[in-house]
Scaffold this active site. Sequence first.
Site, PDB file in Angstrom:
ATOM      1  CG  HIS A 270       6.055  35.936  -6.343  1.00 44.66           C
ATOM      2  ND1 HIS A 270       5.123  35.008  -5.974  1.00 44.66           N
ATOM      3  CD2 HIS A 270       6.896  35.310  -7.198  1.00 44.66           C
ATOM      4  CE1 HIS A 270       5.397  33.853  -6.556  1.00 44.66           C
ATOM      5  NE2 HIS A 270       6.463  33.998  -7.303  1.00 44.66           N
ATOM      6  CG  ASP A 327      12.537  35.977 -12.750  1.00 43.42           C
ATOM      7  OD1 ASP A 327      11.297  35.933 -12.592  1.00 43.42           O
ATOM      8  OD2 ASP A 327      13.199  35.021 -13.194  1.00 43.42           O
TER       9      ASP A 327
HETATM   10  C1  SDX Z   1       7.938  34.323 -11.730  1.00 40.71           C
HETATM   11  O1  SDX Z   1       3.840  32.383  -9.747  1.00 40.71           O
HETATM   12  C2  SDX Z   1       5.089  31.992  -9.582  1.00 40.71           C
HETATM   13  O2  SDX Z   1       5.425  31.244  -8.661  1.00 40.71           O
HETATM   14  C3  SDX Z   1       6.068  32.501 -10.631  1.00 40.71           C
HETATM   15  C4  SDX Z   1       7.546  32.259 -10.369  1.00 40.71           C
HETATM   16  C5  SDX Z   1       7.891  30.789 -10.478  1.00 40.71           C
HETATM   17  O3  SDX Z   1       8.890  30.374  -9.858  1.00 40.71           O
HETATM   18  O4  SDX Z   1       7.236  30.092 -11.294  1.00 40.71           O
HETATM   19  O5  SDX Z   1       7.876  32.730  -9.070  1.00 40.71           O
HETATM   20  C6  SDX Z   1       8.428  32.962 -11.405  1.00 40.71           C
HETATM   21  O6  SDX Z   1       7.182  34.467 -12.658  1.00 40.71           O
HETATM   22  C7  SDX Z   1       8.370  35.478 -10.869  1.00 40.71           C
HETATM   23  C8  SDX Z   1       7.699  36.830 -11.307  1.00 40.71           C
HETATM   24  C9  SDX Z   1       8.511  37.389 -12.500  1.00 40.71           C
HETATM   25  N1  SDX Z   1       7.813  38.564 -13.066  1.00 40.71           N
HETATM   26  C10 SDX Z   1       8.244  39.818 -12.835  1.00 40.71           C
HETATM   27  O7  SDX Z   1       9.197  40.100 -12.110  1.00 40.71           O
HETATM   28  C11 SDX Z   1       7.449  40.893 -13.587  1.00 40.71           C
HETATM   29  C12 SDX Z   1       7.251  42.115 -12.676  1.00 40.71           C
HETATM   30  N2  SDX Z   1       6.301  41.743 -11.614  1.00 40.71           N
HETATM   31  C13 SDX Z   1       4.896  42.118 -11.804  1.00 40.71           C
HETATM   32  O8  SDX Z   1       4.469  42.072 -13.133  1.00 40.71           O
HETATM   33  C14 SDX Z   1       3.987  41.420 -10.777  1.00 40.71           C
HETATM   34  O9  SDX Z   1       4.537  41.638  -9.548  1.00 40.71           O
HETATM   35  C15 SDX Z   1       3.676  39.949 -10.947  1.00 40.71           C
HETATM   36  C16 SDX Z   1       3.158  39.615 -12.296  1.00 40.71           C
HETATM   37  C17 SDX Z   1       4.871  39.120 -10.653  1.00 40.71           C
HETATM   38  C18 SDX Z   1       2.601  39.596  -9.902  1.00 40.71           C
HETATM   39  O10 SDX Z   1       1.524  40.366 -10.190  1.00 40.71           O
HETATM   40  P1  SDX Z   1       0.177  40.274  -9.321  1.00 40.71           P
HETATM   41  O11 SDX Z   1       0.292  39.341  -8.197  1.00 40.71           O
HETATM   42  O12 SDX Z   1      -0.918  40.086 -10.280  1.00 40.71           O
HETATM   43  O13 SDX Z   1       0.152  41.646  -8.619  1.00 40.71           O
HETATM   44  P2  SDX Z   1      -0.650  42.847  -9.157  1.00 40.71           P
HETATM   45  O14 SDX Z   1      -0.296  43.084 -10.590  1.00 40.71           O
HETATM   46  O15 SDX Z   1      -2.070  42.660  -8.790  1.00 40.71           O
HETATM   47  O16 SDX Z   1       0.007  44.025  -8.303  1.00 40.71           O
HETATM   48  C19 SDX Z   1      -0.565  44.481  -7.103  1.00 40.71           C
HETATM   49  C20 SDX Z   1      -0.153  45.944  -7.047  1.00 40.71           C
HETATM   50  C21 SDX Z   1      -0.643  46.730  -8.283  1.00 40.71           C
HETATM   51  O17 SDX Z   1      -0.741  48.082  -7.897  1.00 40.71           O
HETATM   52  P3  SDX Z   1      -2.219  48.643  -7.434  1.00 40.71           P
HETATM   53  O18 SDX Z   1      -3.198  48.175  -8.460  1.00 40.71           O
HETATM   54  O19 SDX Z   1      -2.448  48.058  -6.044  1.00 40.71           O
HETATM   55  O20 SDX Z   1      -2.044  50.160  -7.398  1.00 40.71           O
HETATM   56  O21 SDX Z   1       1.281  46.033  -7.065  1.00 40.71           O
HETATM   57  C22 SDX Z   1       1.708  46.710  -8.257  1.00 40.71           C
HETATM   58  C23 SDX Z   1       0.543  46.651  -9.227  1.00 40.71           C
HETATM   59  O22 SDX Z   1       0.584  47.744 -10.109  1.00 40.71           O
HETATM   60  N3  SDX Z   1       2.881  45.981  -8.759  1.00 40.71           N
HETATM   61  C24 SDX Z   1       3.957  46.565  -9.257  1.00 40.71           C
HETATM   62  C25 SDX Z   1       4.838  45.515  -9.590  1.00 40.71           C
HETATM   63  N4  SDX Z   1       4.267  44.340  -9.289  1.00 40.71           N
HETATM   64  C26 SDX Z   1       3.053  44.635  -8.785  1.00 40.71           C
HETATM   65  N5  SDX Z   1       4.267  47.878  -9.448  1.00 40.71           N
HETATM   66  C27 SDX Z   1       5.490  48.119 -10.005  1.00 40.71           C
HETATM   67  N6  SDX Z   1       6.390  47.153 -10.339  1.00 40.71           N
HETATM   68  C28 SDX Z   1       6.093  45.851 -10.145  1.00 40.71           C
HETATM   69  N7  SDX Z   1       6.956  44.899 -10.481  1.00 40.71           N
END
Ligand code: SDX
Length: 394
Positions: A270, A327
């Site tokens: 998140h 989720d």
């Molecule tokens: C919602 O914003 C809100 O409040 C949204 C929400 C709401 O109520 O409105 O809470 C609802 O959208 C919840 C999120 C639902 N989405 C998912 O579950 C999709 C899977 N999650 C990821 O795509 C991700 O965690 C996000 C999109 C939710 C957040 O992404 P960020 O904050 O942009 O984090 P990032 O992509 O910069 O990740 C930081 C690191 C990266 O690795 P490095 O570059 O440091 O090596 O963490 C890794 C990412 O690759 N990472 C993950 C991951 N999420 C982040 N690696 C594997 N699996 C994951 N799910």
Amino acid sequence: ETGYVTLDPSFMNTAACYSQITYIDGEKGILRYRGIPIEDLVKKTMFVEVAYLLVHGELPTEDERQKFSELLNVNSMLHEDMRHFFDHFPAGAHPMHILSTMINALAAFYPNVDLKSMADDIDVSTARLISIVRTMAAFAYKKSIGDPVVYPRHDLSYCANFLNMMFDSPVKPYQIHPEAVRILNILFILHADHEQNCSTTTVRTVGSAQVNLYATISAGISALSGPLHGGANQEVIEMLKLIQADGNVRKFIDMAKDRNNPFRLMGFGHRVYKTYDPRAAIIKKECHAYLEKTNYSDPLLDVARQVEEVALTDPYFIERNLYPNVDFYTGILYRALGIPENMFTVMFALARLPGWVAHWKEMIGGTTKIVRPRQVYIGKTPAETAEVLARREL
Ligand code: SDX
């Protein structure tokens, strides 16, 4: 010497915004609507009271609650001409696409969509949106399975009405279970608002151009439908099914860690929460309780538990503070309620409507300025482009 300032690109991800609606502490896993912790709201209120709280800033008195419930009732019917819209969507149309289209069309059926009228009569605007859209969602489901629509009933509560419109049938009456209504209230409360997430920021941005409320909400629906946002609850179930079929949890955890692999652990991570999403903690507990109470078993719950156990002990997830988000367990509860997977994000949208209306009302009440973020230019400088021009023959 270039005259341009270059900032760390991470600066681009943040844009401060002031609001009195929702407070999140991402480090401590705290979420409060108008100062009230969600843990108290799920125990002591119903979803329609939380909708009123988000929009007005206070929980309704009994008199205000009754008046608001009556508005929800009189605004629950869809214009019959709009009902026929469903005849022209292809059977496989995703209900989120249907919803964003139909909500936009509301502006053609309800006059006085100018901002002042909509804001002056905010209770009607809110009631119309959260009540009619609930009817639209149930009609979209009935359309997708080829069943006749079931109309809203004046004698049912908001959540009971939705379940009845979804599952009642002339040949097989739906038995409304109080436990199902309780669980749906909790799910809707937990999804009702979440500060400046992608879709709420979309609503504030589009609304700031003085677009009518229906078109503004339609834009929010589109943003929420993305798999990285509201679409994740459906993606989580698809992922759990894949892991269940394969049987090797560790393989998928390792895939999610591989930066060259587009696979992500859906329902994990998140932008704001760097600890367990407080909503996910409540949903996980309710998930176990509801399945036990209703003797409903879902093998995906065990798969989800295994995924969580392995991920939360893996250094990659620990170092990045990646925990289950709202989720991760939601879809398992929706399955237990009989909600089909292509309706999961619709459920998120229904719940988020009052949060969007509250932010729209706060935004138009605060300023008439259009949202126009400034960018930090990091492109070519005149010195770099002069050479190219010098080489061109006029
Ligand atoms: C919602 O914003 C809100 O409040 C949204 C929400 C709401 O109520 O409105 O809470 C609802 O959208 C919840 C999120 C639902 N989405 C998912 O579950 C999709 C899977 N999650 C990821 O795509 C991700 O965690 C996000 C999109 C939710 C957040 O992404 P960020 O904050 O942009 O984090 P990032 O992509 O910069 O990740 C930081 C690191 C990266 O690795 P490095 O570059 O440091 O090596 O963490 C890794 C990412 O690759 N990472 C993950 C991951 N999420 C982040 N690696 C594997 N699996 C994951 N799910």
